[in-house]
Scaffold this motif. Structure first.
Motif, short mmCIF file in Angstrom:
data_model
loop_
_atom_site.label_atom_id
_atom_site.label_comp_id
_atom_site.label_asym_id
_atom_site.label_seq_id
_atom_site.Cartn_x
_atom_site.Cartn_y
_atom_site.Cartn_z
N ALA A 147 0.84 -1.20 0.00
CA ALA A 147 0.00 0.00 0.00
C ALA A 147 0.87 1.25 0.00
CB ALA A 147 -0.93 0.00 1.21
N LEU A 148 1.95 1.25 0.77
CA LEU A 148 2.87 2.38 0.80
C LEU A 148 3.53 2.56 -0.57
CD1 LEU A 148 4.52 1.76 4.29
CD2 LEU A 148 2.88 3.55 3.71
N LEU A 149 3.94 1.46 -1.17
CA LEU A 149 4.57 1.49 -2.49
C LEU A 149 3.62 2.09 -3.52
CD1 LEU A 149 7.05 0.30 -4.18
CD2 LEU A 149 5.47 -1.55 -4.72
N ARG A 150 2.38 1.67 -3.51
CA ARG A 150 1.38 2.18 -4.46
C ARG A 150 1.16 3.67 -4.26
NH1 ARG A 150 -4.66 1.32 -4.00
NH2 ARG A 150 -3.92 0.61 -2.02
N ARG A 151 1.09 4.13 -3.01
CA ARG A 151 0.91 5.56 -2.74
C ARG A 151 2.06 6.37 -3.29
NH1 ARG A 151 -2.25 6.60 2.55
NH2 ARG A 151 -3.56 4.76 2.66
N MET A 152 3.29 5.89 -3.08
CA MET A 152 4.45 6.62 -3.59
C MET A 152 4.47 6.62 -5.11
SD MET A 152 7.56 5.67 -1.01
CE MET A 152 7.20 3.92 -1.00
N ALA A 153 4.09 5.51 -5.72
CA ALA A 153 4.06 5.44 -7.18
C ALA A 153 3.03 6.41 -7.75
CB ALA A 153 3.76 4.01 -7.62
N GLU A 154 1.90 6.56 -7.07
CA GLU A 154 0.84 7.43 -7.56
C GLU A 154 1.05 8.90 -7.23
OE1 GLU A 154 -2.82 5.92 -6.01
OE2 GLU A 154 -2.68 4.07 -7.16
N HIS A 155 1.60 9.18 -6.04
CA HIS A 155 1.64 10.56 -5.55
C HIS A 155 3.04 11.13 -5.36
CE1 HIS A 155 -2.63 10.23 -4.87
NE2 HIS A 155 -2.42 9.10 -4.24
N GLY A 156 4.06 10.34 -5.59
CA GLY A 156 5.42 10.82 -5.39
C GLY A 156 5.83 10.76 -3.94
N GLU A 157 6.46 11.79 -3.47
CA GLU A 157 6.99 11.84 -2.11
C GLU A 157 5.85 11.83 -1.08
OE1 GLU A 157 9.25 15.45 -0.95
OE2 GLU A 157 10.91 14.02 -0.85
N CYS A 158 6.01 10.99 -0.06
CA CYS A 158 4.99 10.85 0.98
C CYS A 158 5.60 11.08 2.36
CB CYS A 158 4.39 9.46 0.97
SG CYS A 158 3.22 9.18 -0.34
N ALA A 159 4.79 11.65 3.23
CA ALA A 159 5.20 11.79 4.63
C ALA A 159 5.16 10.41 5.28
CB ALA A 159 4.26 12.76 5.34
N CYS A 160 5.81 10.28 6.42
CA CYS A 160 5.95 8.97 7.05
C CYS A 160 4.66 8.42 7.64
CB CYS A 160 7.05 8.99 8.09
SG CYS A 160 6.77 10.14 9.44
N SER A 161 3.65 9.24 7.84
CA SER A 161 2.36 8.77 8.39
C SER A 161 1.22 9.16 7.46
CB SER A 161 2.13 9.38 9.78
OG SER A 161 3.09 8.93 10.68
N PRO A 162 1.08 8.47 6.33
CA PRO A 162 0.01 8.82 5.39
C PRO A 162 -1.37 8.51 5.96
CG PRO A 162 1.14 6.85 4.66
CD PRO A 162 1.87 7.36 5.86
N ASP A 163 -2.36 9.27 5.52
CA ASP A 163 -3.75 9.06 5.93
C ASP A 163 -4.27 7.73 5.42
OD1 ASP A 163 -3.82 11.57 7.11
OD2 ASP A 163 -4.58 12.54 5.30
N GLY A 164 -5.23 7.18 6.15
CA GLY A 164 -5.94 6.01 5.68
C GLY A 164 -5.34 4.67 6.04
N LEU A 165 -4.22 4.65 6.71
CA LEU A 165 -3.62 3.38 7.13
C LEU A 165 -3.87 3.19 8.62
CD1 LEU A 165 -0.16 3.16 5.34
CD2 LEU A 165 -2.20 1.82 4.88
N ASP A 166 -4.52 2.12 8.97
CA ASP A 166 -4.82 1.83 10.37
C ASP A 166 -3.70 0.95 10.93
OD1 ASP A 166 -6.16 1.82 12.77
OD2 ASP A 166 -7.45 0.12 12.21
#
Length: 109
Positions: free
Chosen positions: A15-34
């Motif tokens: 899920a983290l990999l997909r977020r980075m692929a779609e949105h580029g740089e991500c903060a360490c605590s992305p929304d939506g992950l429980d």
């Protein structure tokens, strides 16, 4: 190869990999992950140590990016195959076709 496959073999890390692929740089605590913060930190560490991500520090924030070019050079087609399968599965599970959001990182200083 085994280290990279291990890093890509967990649903949270995918899920983290997909977020980075779609949105580029991500903060360490992305929304939506429980996921507890300590567990999330461990997932980021595994991705970083496998060479899948790069971490950039901005003040106290840690921003992660996918090392796509490096991985595509070393393992051609691997990321595309993993992301295509993950997107297909995510869409089947939640009915969104794999759409997701990532906390946008602040612009570089």
């Amino acid at each position: 190869m085994a280290t990279v496959l291990h890093a890509l073999g967990d649903p949270v890390r995918l899920a983290l990999l997909r977020r980075m692929a779609e949105h580029g740089e991500c903060a360490c605590s992305p929304d939506g992950l429980d996921v507890p913060r300590s567990t999330l930190s461990n997932h980021w560490r595994i991705l970083r140590e496998a060479g899948v991500t790069r971490t950039r520090h901005v003040g106290k924030a840690r921003l992660m990016t996918l090392r796509r070019a490096d991985l595509d050079t070393r393992f051609p087609g691997l990321l595309d195959a993993v992301l295509a399968e993950e997107g297909r599965r995510a869409g089947e599970l939640d009915g969104t076709g794999g759409a997701d959001s990532c906390e946008q990182a602040p612009p570089p200083p």
